[in-house]
Design a protein around this motif. Sequence first.
Motif, PDB file in Angstrom:
ATOM      1  N   GLU A 172       0.832  -1.206   0.000  1.00  0.00           N
ATOM      2  CA  GLU A 172       0.000   0.000   0.000  1.00  0.00           C
ATOM      3  C   GLU A 172       0.865   1.254   0.000  1.00  0.00           C
ATOM      4  OE1 GLU A 172      -3.699   2.037   2.381  1.00  0.00           O
ATOM      5  OE2 GLU A 172      -2.393   0.694   3.492  1.00  0.00           O
ATOM      6  N   PHE A 173       1.916   1.254   0.794  1.00  0.00           N
ATOM      7  CA  PHE A 173       2.760   2.440   0.875  1.00  0.00           C
ATOM      8  C   PHE A 173       3.666   2.576  -0.347  1.00  0.00           C
ATOM      9  CE2 PHE A 173       1.425   1.682   5.203  1.00  0.00           C
ATOM     10  CZ  PHE A 173       0.897   2.922   5.491  1.00  0.00           C
ATOM     11  N   ALA A 174       4.053   1.457  -0.940  1.00  0.00           N
ATOM     12  CA  ALA A 174       4.812   1.519  -2.193  1.00  0.00           C
ATOM     13  C   ALA A 174       3.962   2.163  -3.279  1.00  0.00           C
ATOM     14  CB  ALA A 174       5.260   0.120  -2.605  1.00  0.00           C
ATOM     15  N   ALA A 175       2.698   1.785  -3.327  1.00  0.00           N
ATOM     16  CA  ALA A 175       1.785   2.390  -4.290  1.00  0.00           C
ATOM     17  C   ALA A 175       1.594   3.875  -3.980  1.00  0.00           C
ATOM     18  CB  ALA A 175       0.442   1.670  -4.276  1.00  0.00           C
ATOM     19  N   GLY A 176       1.563   4.208  -2.702  1.00  0.00           N
ATOM     20  CA  GLY A 176       1.417   5.607  -2.300  1.00  0.00           C
ATOM     21  C   GLY A 176       2.559   6.475  -2.791  1.00  0.00           C
ATOM     22  N   LEU A 177       3.773   5.946  -2.737  1.00  0.00           N
ATOM     23  CA  LEU A 177       4.925   6.697  -3.251  1.00  0.00           C
ATOM     24  C   LEU A 177       4.807   6.921  -4.756  1.00  0.00           C
ATOM     25  CD1 LEU A 177       7.873   5.076  -1.291  1.00  0.00           C
ATOM     26  CD2 LEU A 177       6.954   7.380  -1.039  1.00  0.00           C
ATOM     27  N   PHE A 178       4.393   5.891  -5.452  1.00  0.00           N
ATOM     28  CA  PHE A 178       4.210   6.015  -6.899  1.00  0.00           C
ATOM     29  C   PHE A 178       3.129   7.045  -7.219  1.00  0.00           C
ATOM     30  CE2 PHE A 178       1.929   4.660 -10.740  1.00  0.00           C
ATOM     31  CZ  PHE A 178       2.952   4.805 -11.673  1.00  0.00           C
ATOM     32  N   VAL A 179       2.022   6.976  -6.495  1.00  0.00           N
ATOM     33  CA  VAL A 179       0.881   7.866  -6.757  1.00  0.00           C
ATOM     34  C   VAL A 179       1.246   9.323  -6.493  1.00  0.00           C
ATOM     35  CG1 VAL A 179      -1.391   8.523  -5.859  1.00  0.00           C
ATOM     36  CG2 VAL A 179      -0.943   6.170  -6.495  1.00  0.00           C
ATOM     37  N   CYS A 180       1.970   9.590  -5.423  1.00  0.00           N
ATOM     38  CA  CYS A 180       2.226  10.997  -5.095  1.00  0.00           C
ATOM     39  C   CYS A 180       3.143  11.673  -6.106  1.00  0.00           C
ATOM     40  CB  CYS A 180       2.715  11.168  -3.669  1.00  0.00           C
ATOM     41  SG  CYS A 180       4.293  10.502  -3.260  1.00  0.00           S
ATOM     42  N   PHE A 181       3.897  10.901  -6.879  1.00  0.00           N
ATOM     43  CA  PHE A 181       4.725  11.515  -7.912  1.00  0.00           C
ATOM     44  C   PHE A 181       4.045  11.564  -9.279  1.00  0.00           C
ATOM     45  CE2 PHE A 181       8.040  10.099  -4.901  1.00  0.00           C
ATOM     46  CZ  PHE A 181       8.558  11.357  -4.617  1.00  0.00           C
ATOM     47  N   THR A 182       3.102  10.680  -9.535  1.00  0.00           N
ATOM     48  CA  THR A 182       2.498  10.625 -10.870  1.00  0.00           C
ATOM     49  C   THR A 182       1.071  11.169 -10.929  1.00  0.00           C
ATOM     50  OG1 THR A 182       1.727   8.361 -10.502  1.00  0.00           O
ATOM     51  CG2 THR A 182       3.872   8.625 -11.543  1.00  0.00           C
ATOM     52  N   PHE A 183       0.315  11.060  -9.864  1.00  0.00           N
ATOM     53  CA  PHE A 183      -1.105  11.379  -9.927  1.00  0.00           C
ATOM     54  C   PHE A 183      -1.414  12.861 -10.121  1.00  0.00           C
ATOM     55  CE2 PHE A 183      -5.600  10.755  -8.866  1.00  0.00           C
ATOM     56  CZ  PHE A 183      -5.827   9.616  -9.609  1.00  0.00           C
ATOM     57  N   PRO A 184      -0.612  13.790  -9.604  1.00  0.00           N
ATOM     58  CA  PRO A 184      -0.924  15.197  -9.886  1.00  0.00           C
ATOM     59  C   PRO A 184      -0.976  15.512 -11.381  1.00  0.00           C
ATOM     60  CG  PRO A 184       0.567  15.082  -8.042  1.00  0.00           C
ATOM     61  CD  PRO A 184       0.449  13.682  -8.586  1.00  0.00           C
ATOM     62  N   LYS A 185      -0.092  14.883 -12.174  1.00  0.00           N
ATOM     63  CA  LYS A 185      -0.123  15.089 -13.624  1.00  0.00           C
ATOM     64  C   LYS A 185      -1.394  14.490 -14.221  1.00  0.00           C
ATOM     65  CE  LYS A 185       4.865  14.924 -13.848  1.00  0.00           C
ATOM     66  NZ  LYS A 185       6.020  14.117 -14.155  1.00  0.00           N
TER      67      LYS A 185
ATOM     68  N   LEU B 138     -10.724  16.233 -11.886  1.00  0.00           N
ATOM     69  CA  LEU B 138     -11.020  15.615 -10.593  1.00  0.00           C
ATOM     70  C   LEU B 138     -12.078  14.517 -10.679  1.00  0.00           C
ATOM     71  CD1 LEU B 138     -11.019  18.660  -8.150  1.00  0.00           C
ATOM     72  CD2 LEU B 138      -9.392  16.792  -8.239  1.00  0.00           C
ATOM     73  N   LEU B 139     -13.121  14.731 -11.440  1.00  0.00           N
ATOM     74  CA  LEU B 139     -14.220  13.768 -11.477  1.00  0.00           C
ATOM     75  C   LEU B 139     -13.778  12.428 -12.062  1.00  0.00           C
ATOM     76  CD1 LEU B 139     -17.165  13.160 -10.901  1.00  0.00           C
ATOM     77  CD2 LEU B 139     -17.710  14.023 -13.177  1.00  0.00           C
ATOM     78  N   ILE B 140     -13.110  12.448 -13.185  1.00  0.00           N
ATOM     79  CA  ILE B 140     -12.641  11.209 -13.809  1.00  0.00           C
ATOM     80  C   ILE B 140     -11.653  10.497 -12.881  1.00  0.00           C
ATOM     81  CG2 ILE B 140     -11.345  10.241 -15.756  1.00  0.00           C
ATOM     82  CD1 ILE B 140     -14.142  11.179 -16.510  1.00  0.00           C
ATOM     83  N   CYS B 141     -10.754  11.245 -12.276  1.00  0.00           N
ATOM     84  CA  CYS B 141      -9.773  10.647 -11.366  1.00  0.00           C
ATOM     85  C   CYS B 141     -10.446  10.093 -10.113  1.00  0.00           C
ATOM     86  CB  CYS B 141      -8.709  11.670 -10.995  1.00  0.00           C
ATOM     87  SG  CYS B 141      -7.638  12.074 -12.385  1.00  0.00           S
TER      88      CYS B 141
ATOM     89  N   LEU C 102      -5.144  -1.342  -4.228  1.00  0.00           N
ATOM     90  CA  LEU C 102      -5.891  -0.693  -3.156  1.00  0.00           C
ATOM     91  C   LEU C 102      -5.138   0.526  -2.637  1.00  0.00           C
ATOM     92  CD1 LEU C 102      -8.377  -0.801  -1.280  1.00  0.00           C
ATOM     93  CD2 LEU C 102      -7.044  -2.274   0.223  1.00  0.00           C
ATOM     94  N   GLY C 103      -3.837   0.383  -2.465  1.00  0.00           N
ATOM     95  CA  GLY C 103      -3.024   1.512  -2.009  1.00  0.00           C
ATOM     96  C   GLY C 103      -3.021   2.655  -3.003  1.00  0.00           C
ATOM     97  N   ALA C 104      -2.943   2.319  -4.286  1.00  0.00           N
ATOM     98  CA  ALA C 104      -2.992   3.367  -5.315  1.00  0.00           C
ATOM     99  C   ALA C 104      -4.341   4.087  -5.272  1.00  0.00           C
ATOM    100  CB  ALA C 104      -2.752   2.755  -6.696  1.00  0.00           C
ATOM    101  N   GLY C 105      -5.411   3.315  -5.107  1.00  0.00           N
ATOM    102  CA  GLY C 105      -6.732   3.931  -5.000  1.00  0.00           C
ATOM    103  C   GLY C 105      -6.879   4.772  -3.754  1.00  0.00           C
ATOM    104  N   ASN C 106      -6.348   4.283  -2.632  1.00  0.00           N
ATOM    105  CA  ASN C 106      -6.441   5.025  -1.372  1.00  0.00           C
ATOM    106  C   ASN C 106      -5.671   6.347  -1.429  1.00  0.00           C
ATOM    107  OD1 ASN C 106      -8.052   3.118  -0.105  1.00  0.00           O
ATOM    108  ND2 ASN C 106      -6.333   2.057   0.811  1.00  0.00           N
ATOM    109  N   PHE C 107      -4.422   6.280  -1.852  1.00  0.00           N
ATOM    110  CA  PHE C 107      -3.615   7.488  -1.855  1.00  0.00           C
ATOM    111  C   PHE C 107      -4.053   8.469  -2.942  1.00  0.00           C
ATOM    112  CE2 PHE C 107      -0.958   4.922   0.854  1.00  0.00           C
ATOM    113  CZ  PHE C 107      -0.546   5.846   1.792  1.00  0.00           C
ATOM    114  N   SER C 108      -4.505   7.945  -4.081  1.00  0.00           N
ATOM    115  CA  SER C 108      -5.027   8.865  -5.092  1.00  0.00           C
ATOM    116  C   SER C 108      -6.321   9.506  -4.594  1.00  0.00           C
ATOM    117  CB  SER C 108      -5.252   8.153  -6.428  1.00  0.00           C
ATOM    118  OG  SER C 108      -6.218   7.136  -6.313  1.00  0.00           O
ATOM    119  N   GLY C 109      -7.115   8.742  -3.843  1.00  0.00           N
ATOM    120  CA  GLY C 109      -8.325   9.311  -3.238  1.00  0.00           C
ATOM    121  C   GLY C 109      -7.998  10.431  -2.262  1.00  0.00           C
TER     122      GLY C 109
END
Length: 128
Positions: free
Chosen positions: A57-70, A77-80, A111-118
Amino acid sequence: MSKKLEGKGLVLSLVAIVLGTFFLSLSMGVNSVILPFYMEGSGEYTDLSISLVLAAEFAAGLFVCFTFPKIIKKYGLLICFIISTLSRVVALYIMSYNESPLSWFVFSLLLGAGNFSGLLIMQTWVNS
């Protein structure tokens, strides 16, 4: 008349944020509390496999915080928010029918990617 619509829109936004935060917290609690408790209680999983599932979950969180803002900037926001919610629902649904450590690791990543992107989406929505 427009002030009433703004008031209703504000209330609906507030309710949506509170409900979104509740369901996001519920999803994160499943991964942080219920999964390791179940894995340890069943006796079928080693300490290493339990640790890897939790670390996913936390590995996915690191990935998400660098890629998801783009991604938020590109799709909005709605699609994401829909993608984030679907990734959590799919991961939790499949994890409920599967008990192999490898599949739990993979879907814990999802799940981690979904949680942190959420979390990122909720914070972006509140700050916008």
